[in-house]
Design an enzyme around this catalytic site. Structure first.
Site, short mmCIF file in Angstrom:
data_model
loop_
_atom_site.label_atom_id
_atom_site.label_comp_id
_atom_site.label_asym_id
_atom_site.label_seq_id
_atom_site.Cartn_x
_atom_site.Cartn_y
_atom_site.Cartn_z
N ASP A 86 32.62 40.81 106.65
CA ASP A 86 32.48 40.88 105.18
C ASP A 86 33.11 39.62 104.60
O ASP A 86 34.31 39.38 104.81
CB ASP A 86 33.19 42.11 104.63
CG ASP A 86 32.45 43.39 104.89
OD1 ASP A 86 31.21 43.41 104.69
OD2 ASP A 86 33.08 44.38 105.30
N ARG A 156 33.17 42.58 92.22
CA ARG A 156 32.39 42.16 93.38
C ARG A 156 30.94 41.88 92.99
O ARG A 156 30.21 41.22 93.74
CB ARG A 156 32.42 43.26 94.45
CG ARG A 156 33.81 43.59 94.96
CD ARG A 156 33.82 44.86 95.78
NE ARG A 156 33.07 44.72 97.02
CZ ARG A 156 32.66 45.74 97.76
NH1 ARG A 156 32.85 46.99 97.35
NH2 ARG A 156 32.02 45.52 98.89
N LYS A 186 23.76 43.64 99.42
CA LYS A 186 24.23 45.04 99.52
C LYS A 186 24.61 45.55 98.13
O LYS A 186 24.84 44.75 97.22
CB LYS A 186 25.41 45.14 100.48
CG LYS A 186 26.63 44.28 100.08
CD LYS A 186 27.71 44.34 101.14
CE LYS A 186 28.95 43.58 100.69
NZ LYS A 186 29.98 43.54 101.75
N HIS A 187 24.61 46.88 97.90
CA HIS A 187 24.38 48.01 98.79
C HIS A 187 23.15 48.73 98.26
O HIS A 187 23.23 49.39 97.22
CB HIS A 187 25.57 48.95 98.80
CG HIS A 187 26.88 48.26 99.05
ND1 HIS A 187 27.56 47.55 98.09
CD2 HIS A 187 27.62 48.17 100.17
CE1 HIS A 187 28.69 47.06 98.60
NE2 HIS A 187 28.75 47.41 99.88
N HIS A 199 33.70 55.02 100.09
CA HIS A 199 34.70 55.04 101.16
C HIS A 199 35.46 56.37 101.17
O HIS A 199 35.94 56.81 102.21
CB HIS A 199 35.72 53.91 100.97
CG HIS A 199 35.15 52.53 101.18
ND1 HIS A 199 34.58 51.82 100.17
CD2 HIS A 199 35.08 51.75 102.30
CE1 HIS A 199 34.17 50.65 100.64
NE2 HIS A 199 34.46 50.58 101.93
N ASP A 270 25.89 50.74 105.75
CA ASP A 270 27.31 50.58 105.51
C ASP A 270 28.05 51.35 106.61
O ASP A 270 27.44 52.10 107.38
CB ASP A 270 27.68 51.10 104.12
CG ASP A 270 28.85 50.34 103.49
OD1 ASP A 270 29.60 49.69 104.24
OD2 ASP A 270 29.01 50.42 102.26
#
Length: 497
Positions: A86, A156, A186-187, A199, A270
């Protein structure tokens, strides 16, 4: 004993499959591992069997020389192994100790809105990867940042506008490709409309189809720009598929991505150990279902070999029993082989990059109002959350960057809720005295302890200068990120440099 050095008896399925199908199944797996100095024996065995790729994390990084030695060792086992990481830039990255170029995160690049600067930053990141022997980067983020309470996308993202994100994705992907590094948007189909971090739990985006369509546009732009990889989101989109998260949904991966967007590159999941998959399905079942739904590779980023082997064995068992069609795995493995043909071997010669591009972009991204010409000799209070466990950062703080341009500054860094906030506020005000006070927060709306401390300090010192180091929340200055160059750019404004 290394965590990979344990006795493992392969399931019957491994022996029962033809060798070419066994190799194809291994191509569909990307594995994390522990260690910096050598390749664990069990990982070597997986690579020998055809493992498609490995993913590196901070746990694998000591310095640039060590990383290059490790990537060379991995490729000595099998030259067509993909070595990935990453590498989004900004305050998120795993290569700080290996001398990673300092660039702002994507949101700051979107605020500066100069695709040439974005390309120069992406080129620096890709050039550094090439020198380290890492040839696949799980970046850039194509998600649109819609909600102020979204806990995971935020800075991000390049922003909330699809056209803005599209032009910067094109710049990033083109620059990365020019270095011979595989990029990954992504995503898919977007994580910016959720209020849950996948997560930590299963995220849901409840918006209707007409609203979700805008989130597809950056991915369409990425596909048109030739992005070789896309990564799926562990997010449920009831308007697309009410039953399964995108990573496990044939409707989303097949009908939407392959058919509607026309993507024929490698679709990677992911990480399967993320709670959205692990808690609801289990990593092993997640691997099997994701491949059946249309994924080409699944990532098992955790360093626990038992999880990696369980995922591998679940796929092999599904092939043996007919639950997973051999044709689906062979199709996926074919895409991975084509990706490896283009990107597995690092470039022989790596030209220098523009080391100043990141700071130049960060300076252009700083926004503010009502800021004095200079706030020298200030006491800087920097409030920020601890790093995300899956998204490492270099530990940057604003005081360090302010002191680099104004050695007379003092300060306090607070990274979590304290036992006695009243005493902390009293101590800060007393220590500050008549000096200027700077109060910086990072996404305070997500962290009530920051709001309480900030407001208590402003009650005592209404003349304090406010700084936001995440998304803007009405502060005097905003850096749009916590990368070192983001904080340096704000520090320069505060110090009048």
């Amino acid at each position: 004993m290394s965590p990979f050095e344990h006795e493992h008896v392969p399931l019957r399925s491994a022996a029962a499959l033809p060798a070419d199908l066994d190799e194809a199944a291994h191509r569909c797996l990307v594995a994390g591992f522990d260690g910096v100095a050598s390749v664990p024996d069990t990982l070597k065995e997986l690579i020998d069997r055809g493992l498609g790729g490995v993913i590196l994390f901070t746990r694998n990084i000591r310095d640039a020389h060590q990383v290059r030695h490790l990537t060379d060792e991995l490729r000595a086992i099998r030259p067509d192994l993909l070595v990935a990481i990453d590498n989004e830039g900004g305050g998120i990255g795993h290569l700080v100790s290996a001398g990673a170029p300092e660039v702002p995160g994507s949101y700051a690049l979107g605020v500066a809105d100069d695709p040439n600067l974005t390309a120069r930053c992406a080129d620096a990141l890709a050039g550094h990867l090439a020198r380290l022997g890492i040839t696949a980067s799980y970046a850039p983020v194509a998600d649109l940042q819609h909600r102020p309470d979204n806990p995971i996308v935020r800075t991000r993202s390049f922003g909330a506008g699809p056209a803005l994100a599209a032009r910067h994705l094109r710049a990033w992907i083109t620059a990365t490709e020019a270095r011979g590094i595989a990029s990954c948007a992504k995503h898919f189909p977007g994580h910016g409309g959720t209020v849950t971090d996948s997560h930590h739990g299963l995220a849901v985006d409840p918006r209707p189809y007409d609203e979700l369509r805008v989130d597809l546009e950056p991915f369409r732009a990425a596909v048109a720009a030739g992005v070789p990889m896309l990564m799926s989101a562990h997010v449920v989109f009831p308007a697309f598929d009410p039953n399964r998260p995108a990573t496990l949904s044939r409707r989303i991966l097949g009908d939407l991505l392959r058919h509607d967007l026309g993507f024929d590159g490698v679709l990677v999941s992911d990480a399967l150990e993320m709670k959205a998959i692990a808690d609801a399905y289990g990593e092993a079942a997640g691997a099997r279902i994701a491949l059946a739904a249309g994924a080409d590779q699944v990532i098992v980023a955790v360093a626990d070999p038992d999880v990696t082997l369980a995922c591998r064995d679940a796929v092999l068992d599904a092939l043996r029993t007919g639950v997973l069609a051999p044709e689906r795995v062979e199709e996926a493995a074919g895409r991975v082989r084509r990706l490896a043909e283009r990107y597995a071997t690092p470039p022989g010669e790596v030209a220098d990059w523009d080391a100043g591009a990141g700071l130049a972009a960060a300076r252009r991204a700083v926004r503010g109002r009502g800021v004095p010409p200079a706030v020298r000799g200030a006491h800087v209070v920097d409030l920020f959350p601890p790093p995300h466990p899956a998204l490492n950062w270099g530990g940057e703080d604003l005081l360090t960057e302010v002191r680099a341009v104004d050695p007379t500054a003092t300060g306090t860094a607070v990274t979590g809720e304290c036992a006695d906030p009243d005493a902390l506020v009293e101590g800060i005000v007393r220590h500050c005295g008549a000096a200027p006070l700077v109060v910086a927060t990072c996404d305070a709306g997500l962290h009530p302890w920051q709001l309480r401390l900030r407001d208590a300090l402003l009650d005592r010192r209404p003349d304090a200068v406010r700084v936001d180091t995440g998304l803007p929340e009405g502060g005097a200055l905003c850096s749009y990120g916590r990368g070192r160059v983001n904080l340096r750019a704000v520090a320069e404004v505060l110090a009048g440099v």
